[in-house]
Write an enzyme that holds these catalytic residues in place. Structure first.
Site, PDB file in Angstrom:
ATOM      1  N   HIS A   1      86.151  38.561  14.631  1.00 21.16           N
ATOM      2  CA  HIS A   1      85.837  39.601  13.645  1.00 21.16           C
ATOM      3  C   HIS A   1      84.480  39.316  13.030  1.00 21.16           C
ATOM      4  CE1 HIS A   1      86.236  42.278  10.186  1.00 21.16           C
ATOM      5  NE2 HIS A   1      87.169  42.888  10.886  1.00 21.16           N
TER       6      HIS A   1
ATOM      7  N   ASP B   1      93.526  44.568  15.214  1.00 23.23           N
ATOM      8  CA  ASP B   1      93.633  45.511  16.330  1.00 23.23           C
ATOM      9  C   ASP B   1      94.488  44.966  17.465  1.00 23.23           C
ATOM     10  OD1 ASP B   1      92.098  47.667  15.377  1.00 23.23           O
ATOM     11  OD2 ASP B   1      90.336  46.405  15.576  1.00 23.23           O
TER      12      ASP B   1
HETATM   13  N1  CMC Z   1      85.929  36.818  23.282  1.00 24.05           N
HETATM   14  C1  CMC Z   1      85.181  35.773  23.714  1.00 24.05           C
HETATM   15  N2  CMC Z   1      84.181  35.224  22.990  1.00 24.05           N
HETATM   16  C2  CMC Z   1      83.913  35.766  21.798  1.00 24.05           C
HETATM   17  C3  CMC Z   1      84.653  36.854  21.286  1.00 24.05           C
HETATM   18  C4  CMC Z   1      85.697  37.386  22.069  1.00 24.05           C
HETATM   19  N3  CMC Z   1      86.446  38.396  21.626  1.00 24.05           N
HETATM   20  N4  CMC Z   1      84.179  37.207  20.076  1.00 24.05           N
HETATM   21  C5  CMC Z   1      83.178  36.361  19.821  1.00 24.05           C
HETATM   22  N5  CMC Z   1      83.018  35.480  20.864  1.00 24.05           N
HETATM   23  C6  CMC Z   1      82.086  34.334  20.936  1.00 24.05           C
HETATM   24  C7  CMC Z   1      80.665  34.793  21.196  1.00 24.05           C
HETATM   25  O1  CMC Z   1      80.389  34.855  22.575  1.00 24.05           O
HETATM   26  C8  CMC Z   1      79.887  33.731  20.475  1.00 24.05           C
HETATM   27  O2  CMC Z   1      79.906  32.561  21.281  1.00 24.05           O
HETATM   28  P1  CMC Z   1      78.649  31.535  21.272  1.00 24.05           P
HETATM   29  O3  CMC Z   1      78.601  30.997  19.867  1.00 24.05           O
HETATM   30  O4  CMC Z   1      78.995  30.495  22.294  1.00 24.05           O
HETATM   31  O5  CMC Z   1      77.436  32.358  21.638  1.00 24.05           O
HETATM   32  C9  CMC Z   1      80.740  33.416  19.247  1.00 24.05           C
HETATM   33  O6  CMC Z   1      82.075  33.738  19.645  1.00 24.05           O
HETATM   34  C10 CMC Z   1      80.362  34.249  18.024  1.00 24.05           C
HETATM   35  O7  CMC Z   1      80.362  35.613  18.411  1.00 24.05           O
HETATM   36  P2  CMC Z   1      79.496  36.753  17.702  1.00 24.05           P
HETATM   37  O8  CMC Z   1      79.311  37.887  18.648  1.00 24.05           O
HETATM   38  O9  CMC Z   1      78.293  36.160  17.073  1.00 24.05           O
HETATM   39  O10 CMC Z   1      80.485  37.170  16.573  1.00 24.05           O
HETATM   40  P3  CMC Z   1      80.402  38.500  15.757  1.00 24.05           P
HETATM   41  O11 CMC Z   1      80.936  38.185  14.421  1.00 24.05           O
HETATM   42  O12 CMC Z   1      79.067  39.102  15.817  1.00 24.05           O
HETATM   43  O13 CMC Z   1      81.387  39.467  16.552  1.00 24.05           O
HETATM   44  C11 CMC Z   1      83.166  40.880  17.102  1.00 24.05           C
HETATM   45  C12 CMC Z   1      82.545  39.969  16.049  1.00 24.05           C
HETATM   46  C13 CMC Z   1      84.418  41.540  16.496  1.00 24.05           C
HETATM   47  C14 CMC Z   1      82.182  41.996  17.485  1.00 24.05           C
HETATM   48  C15 CMC Z   1      83.535  40.041  18.341  1.00 24.05           C
HETATM   49  O14 CMC Z   1      84.395  38.979  17.966  1.00 24.05           O
HETATM   50  C16 CMC Z   1      84.159  40.874  19.441  1.00 24.05           C
HETATM   51  O15 CMC Z   1      83.440  41.479  20.228  1.00 24.05           O
HETATM   52  N6  CMC Z   1      85.533  40.925  19.494  1.00 24.05           N
HETATM   53  C17 CMC Z   1      86.210  41.734  20.464  1.00 24.05           C
HETATM   54  C18 CMC Z   1      86.283  43.186  20.011  1.00 24.05           C
HETATM   55  C19 CMC Z   1      87.267  43.421  18.890  1.00 24.05           C
HETATM   56  O16 CMC Z   1      88.391  42.947  18.910  1.00 24.05           O
HETATM   57  N7  CMC Z   1      86.843  44.190  17.878  1.00 24.05           N
HETATM   58  C20 CMC Z   1      87.673  44.537  16.728  1.00 24.05           C
HETATM   59  C21 CMC Z   1      87.262  43.821  15.515  1.00 24.05           C
HETATM   60  S1  CMC Z   1      88.302  44.206  14.111  1.00 24.05           S
HETATM   61  C22 CMC Z   1      87.795  45.799  13.672  1.00 24.05           C
HETATM   62  C23 CMC Z   1      88.028  46.156  12.239  1.00 24.05           C
HETATM   63  O17 CMC Z   1      88.174  45.317  11.361  1.00 24.05           O
HETATM   64  O18 CMC Z   1      88.017  47.359  11.978  1.00 24.05           O
END
Ligand code: CMC
Length: 456
Positions: free
Chosen positions: A324, A382
């Site tokens: 998240h 989700d």
């Molecule tokens: N699967 C695998 N690796 C992940 C994932 C995932 N779902 N999410 C983050 N990572 C890794 C990412 O590759 C990075 O690794 P590294 O540090 O080695 O480069 C690290 O974790 C940090 O990721 P980030 O992209 O910087 O984290 P973020 O806070 O920008 O992303 C997110 C948050 C929700 C976009 C992401 O976790 C994601 O794409 N999740 C899957 C989609 C999802 O479930 N979305 C719903 C979120 S809840 C919606 C709501 O509250 O309304």
């Protein structure tokens, strides 16, 4: 959830904490400018940059509003580091345990929990507004049967302003209240109609003897030719999903509602704008993506392959429903739904259904896996809502509609708060312009073939 020792009262005005000075590097610090810093009830302090341009000639640059408070609000508080979500100060897990969705609507709209009499009247008022103008039902016939239900939602909710124009004076609190009731009460009816239309079944009218979630299930799944009995476990699970999605402070769709409303647009137009923003896969579409991913995995045996792909930096695949942007600790909503998810699956006796088996195994592996643990990638709301909604029988392309039904009260509460704020102004961000400087118009016969005449 940590116990809150002493309630902290909301502030009537932001409290001035201290000031910071800004120095333009180009002037060698010759004329520093002071800016006030405000302190909210909870959360980081904010620098008031409203006069930045007037004082310095600079704008701020913050794409995605990563460090910008767009408004002050007393409604919802999120602390992603600690995994806290409060509605009007009440922790989400306590509301999920003790309250119901309509009571949470009252709380979000009015700022306080209702007493017995207020609760009864509010329940009655919501229930009495659930039917839609009969003429509005004909609008659906203009859509293709295979239209995405969110497309119908955007259109039909926007069109409500053409049906309920007797109370559209946004400066009149009574009009605003009537519109708020209409939106909160009718949105489940419209959502269920979008579903019924898409599967070619007759619309089902609301029933006033059922509660909000029961009535929604009834309008979704009843047919005129046989009796439909609402399963109380499913109704309770849906009520929880509604509570958990009711508001989440200044997210994309809520900010869209506020921005649309800042021009004085009517509430139905503003909520339709919010629905459009929610529709995007980066916002409301994630639980649908969870189900698509589980279908793609297909069997428990293939989970290690997908876990490996999620860890592979050269593969864009991510485990949907994990991680998240704000919550770097357990998503408090996911904690609540996890338990409900297992209850629903038990009640329906579907724990062995292949997709759900994959989900449960995936959750087990990911919670144990060093990659996910180290990056604090917990299952988010989700992940579980997708599984529950699917078990209830709601098709994945309708999941975002459920989110819109739940979030309508949050949008309405935030819209009302904005209109009541005496300092409210039309939202008008500035930009960092990176295009051409002024240049003379090039007549058509002097323009090059591909470049519109910029090169001769
Ligand atoms: N699967 C695998 N690796 C992940 C994932 C995932 N779902 N999410 C983050 N990572 C890794 C990412 O590759 C990075 O690794 P590294 O540090 O080695 O480069 C690290 O974790 C940090 O990721 P980030 O992209 O910087 O984290 P973020 O806070 O920008 O992303 C997110 C948050 C929700 C976009 C992401 O976790 C994601 O794409 N999740 C899957 C989609 C999802 O479930 N979305 C719903 C979120 S809840 C919606 C709501 O509250 O309304």
């Amino acid at each position: 959830m940590a116990q809150i020792a002493k309630p902290i009262k909301p502030k009537s005005k932001p409290v001035l904490s201290h000031s910071v000075s800004f120095t333009d590097g180009a002037t060698d610090g010759a004329c520093p400018q002071e800016f006030e810093v405000f302190k909210g009830t909870l959360g980081p302090n904010v620098i008031d940059v409203g006069k930045l341009y007037a004082k310095t000639g600079y704008f701020t640059y913050d794409p995605g509003f990563m460090a910008t408070a767009s408004c002050k609000s007393k409604i919802t508080y999120v602390d992603g580091e600690k995994g806290i979500l409060l509605y009007r100060g009440y922790p989400i897990d306590e509301l999920a345990q003790h309250s119901d969705f309509v009571e949470v609507c009252y709380l979000l709209l009015n700022g306080e929990l209702p007493n017995r009499k207020q609760k009864k009247k509010f329940d009655y008022d919501v229930t009495m507004h659930t039917m839609v103008h009969e003429q509005l039902t004909f609008l659906f016939r203009g859509f293709r049967r295979d239209a995405h239900p969110m497309a119908m939602m955007v259109g039909v909710v926007g069109a409500m302003s053409a049906f309920y124009h007797d109370a559209l004076d946004i400066t009149d609190p009574h009009h605003r209240m009537i519109s708020s009731f209409r939106l909160i009460a009718k949105i489940p009816t419209i959502g269920a109609m979008a579903y019924k239309f898409s599967i070619g079944q007759p619309f089902v009218y609301p029933r006033n003897d059922l509660n909000y979630a029961e009535n929604f299930l009834h309008m979704m799944f009843a047919v005129p030719c046989e009796e439909y009995r609402v399963n109380p476990v499913l109704a309770h699970a849906l009520d929880l999903i509604f509570i958990l999605h009711a508001d989440h402070e200044q997210n994309a769709s809520t900010s869209t509602v506020r921005l649309a409303g800042s021009s004085g647009a009517n509430p139905y137009a503003c909520i339709a704008a919010g629905i459009a923003s929610l529709w995007g896969p980066a916002h409301g579409g994630a639980n649908e993506a969870v189900i698509n991913m589980l279908s793609e995995i297909g069997t428990v045996k293939r989970i290690p392959e997908f876990i490996a792909r999620a860890k592979d930096k050269d593969d864009p695949f991510r485990l949907m429903g994990f991680g998240h942007r704000v919550y770097k600790y357990h998503d408090p909503r996911a904690r609540v739904l996890r338990k409900t998810c297992h209850e629903v699956l038990d009640d329906l006796g579907v724990k062995n259904e292949p997709l759900l088996k994959i989900a449960m195994e995936l959750e087990r592996i990911a919670l144990d896996d060093e990659y996910f643990v180290r990056r604090r990638l917990y299952p988010n709301v989700d992940f579980y809502s997708g599984i529950i909604l699917r078990a209830i029988g709601i098709p994945p392309h309708l999941f975002t509609v459920i989110f819109a039904v739940a979030r309508t009260v949050g949008w309405v509460a935030q819209w009302n708060e904005m209109i009541e704020d005496p300092t409210q102004k039309i939202g008008r961000p500035r930009q960092l312009y990176t295009g051409y400087g002024p240049r003379p118009y090039v007549p058509l016969d002097q323009r090059g073939k591909h470049d519109g005449g910029t090169r001769q």
